[in-house]
Design a protein around this motif. Structure first.
Motif, PDB file in Angstrom:
ATOM      1  N   SER A   1       0.833  -1.206   0.000  1.00  0.00           N
ATOM      2  CA  SER A   1       0.000   0.000   0.000  1.00  0.00           C
ATOM      3  C   SER A   1       0.863   1.249   0.000  1.00  0.00           C
ATOM      4  O   SER A   1       2.063   1.210   0.298  1.00  0.00           O
TER       5      SER A   1
ATOM      6  N   LYS B   1       0.467   5.032   1.716  1.00  0.00           N
ATOM      7  CA  LYS B   1      -0.274   5.969   2.555  1.00  0.00           C
ATOM      8  C   LYS B   1       0.098   7.388   2.145  1.00  0.00           C
ATOM      9  O   LYS B   1       1.278   7.716   2.034  1.00  0.00           O
TER      10      LYS B   1
ATOM     11  N   VAL C   1      -5.234   5.559   2.133  1.00  0.00           N
ATOM     12  CA  VAL C   1      -4.434   4.335   2.085  1.00  0.00           C
ATOM     13  C   VAL C   1      -4.737   3.673   0.754  1.00  0.00           C
ATOM     14  O   VAL C   1      -5.818   3.110   0.550  1.00  0.00           O
TER      15      VAL C   1
ATOM     16  N   ARG D   1      -4.427   0.884  -1.813  1.00  0.00           N
ATOM     17  CA  ARG D   1      -4.078  -0.536  -1.894  1.00  0.00           C
ATOM     18  C   ARG D   1      -3.699  -0.876  -3.326  1.00  0.00           C
ATOM     19  O   ARG D   1      -4.425  -0.551  -4.263  1.00  0.00           O
ATOM     20  N   HIS D   2      -2.571  -1.546  -3.492  1.00  0.00           N
ATOM     21  CA  HIS D   2      -2.099  -1.930  -4.818  1.00  0.00           C
ATOM     22  C   HIS D   2      -2.341  -3.420  -5.041  1.00  0.00           C
ATOM     23  O   HIS D   2      -2.288  -4.220  -4.092  1.00  0.00           O
TER      24      HIS D   2
END
Length: 353
Positions: A13, A15, A29, A31-32
């Motif tokens: 991730s 941030k 945040v 998310r990948h």
């Protein structure tokens, strides 16, 4: 009012936050997906940079409004705690992964590239490689092998400063023991603003944690590595990512292990109690390093939300000193404060050479 862009990149991730002075305007945040995070780290820069820019657009903040960038520190050479300007030497060390591979390096890489684009400065604050150990703390029983300082420096120093501020003192005037309890656990002795003793929070020392093995008897560890035919990289991966509670119960979620305990699982109770026992032993050893001159014991990190763990540790250590709890972690705020303190003349910029 200064606007600070804060970047804290992890393995899966990114941030992102923007602060106006001490007020957070937003935090994302991002998310990948697995395909993205399986790429070599340096190849992840383009899509992570694009996702950061999109986040700012979604919150209607232009890049031109940013005054400075605060980045999570990556794996660099050992340095003292503080706020460091990302210069060409640091940028090269982060981008080349000279001192180790970790996604946190990308925070400074992307921060520096953005700062070049915007003609502003970017900084790191209290990276994991902060090293203020006493000389005698480095020595082991094998010549040529020294203990190293890798720990949750950003959050540990942040909560220690927060505690000091709350009692009307400076961080440099107090002695505290800080236990960061998360996926990894690090416990440090802070003496007058320096962490003079701390376990290696990544590998090979200290308590077992949700993901990490902690200290293992030498002979058993050698036999384990040989029996599994691990090379050093494979062994390190197992010790730092697939051990601890995960090894025993197939999960690194402490709440799930507590639920097992509450449902009568005796093994779950035993291992949780062992983790608390080992945390408490480490706190006690820090008290010895501080020669008993302990102003407070501070517990922080994700596991500090667990009443069971907190009560169990308090049972062991409360006789040493009072215990203060700072639940979770405030890394984004700590990064922001580290840069704002420069703007307002509270601290000086440190140089990475």
């Amino acid at each position: 009012m200064k606007k600070i862009l804060v970047l804290n990149l992890g393995s899966t991730s990114s941030k992102v936050a923007v602060f106006s002075d001490y007020d957070m305007l937003f935090e994302d945040v991002i998310r990948h997906n697995v395909d993205q995070t399986n790429l070599p780290l340096i190849d992840q820069v383009p899509f992570r940079l694009e996702s950061i820019k999109k986040s700012l657009e979604q919150h209607q903040i232009t890049l031109q409004a940013i005054d400075a960038i605060a980045c999570r520190g990556g794996v660099l050479k050992p340095i003292e705690g503080g706020t460091y300007l990302i210069n060409n030497i640091m940028y090269h060390d982060l981008k080349s992964f000279k001192y180790g591979f970790h996604a946190s390096n990308l925070s400074g890489v992307i921060g520096n590239e953005l700062s070049q684009e915007l003609n502003i400065d970017s900084y790191i604050v209290d990276p994991v490689v902060v090293d203020e150990l006493l000389p005698e703390a480095r020595i082991t029983g094998i010549k040529g092998i020294e203990r190293r300082s890798i720990f949750h420096a950003l959050n540990q120093k942040s909560v220690a400063k927060q505690y000091a501020d709350g009692i009307g003192k400076n961080y440099e005037d107090i002695n505290v023991i800080v236990a960061h309890l998360g996926g990894g656990i690090s416990i440090g002795a802070h003496r007058k603003g320096r962490v003079i003793e701390v376990n290696d929070g990544l590998l090979g020392e200290g308590p077992l944690s949700p993901e990490r093995a902690g200290s293992i008897p030498n002979d058993a560890l050698l036999k384990w590595a040989i029996d599994h035919d691990y090379n050093s990289i494979e062994a390190n991966n197992e010790l730092s990512k697939n051990s601890g509670l995960l090894s025993y119960f197939g999960t690194n979620d402490c709440l799930k292990v507590e639920q097992l305990m509450e449902n009568g699982d005796k093994a779950a109770k035993l291992v949780l109690d062992a983790m608390c026992y080992q945390i408490s032993k480490s706190i006690g050893s820090c008290a010895v390093v501080l020669e008993g001159q302990v102003d407070q014991i501070i517990i922080t990190g994700g596991l500090s939300y667990s009443k069971y763990i907190i009560n169990k540790v308090k049972q062991y250590v409360s006789w040493l000193q009072n215990v203060t709890i700072y639940e979770g972690e405030k890394e984004m705020h700590a990064l922001n404060v580290g840069v704002l303190d420069l703007f307002y003349g509270k601290i000086s910029t440190k140089s990475y050479e």
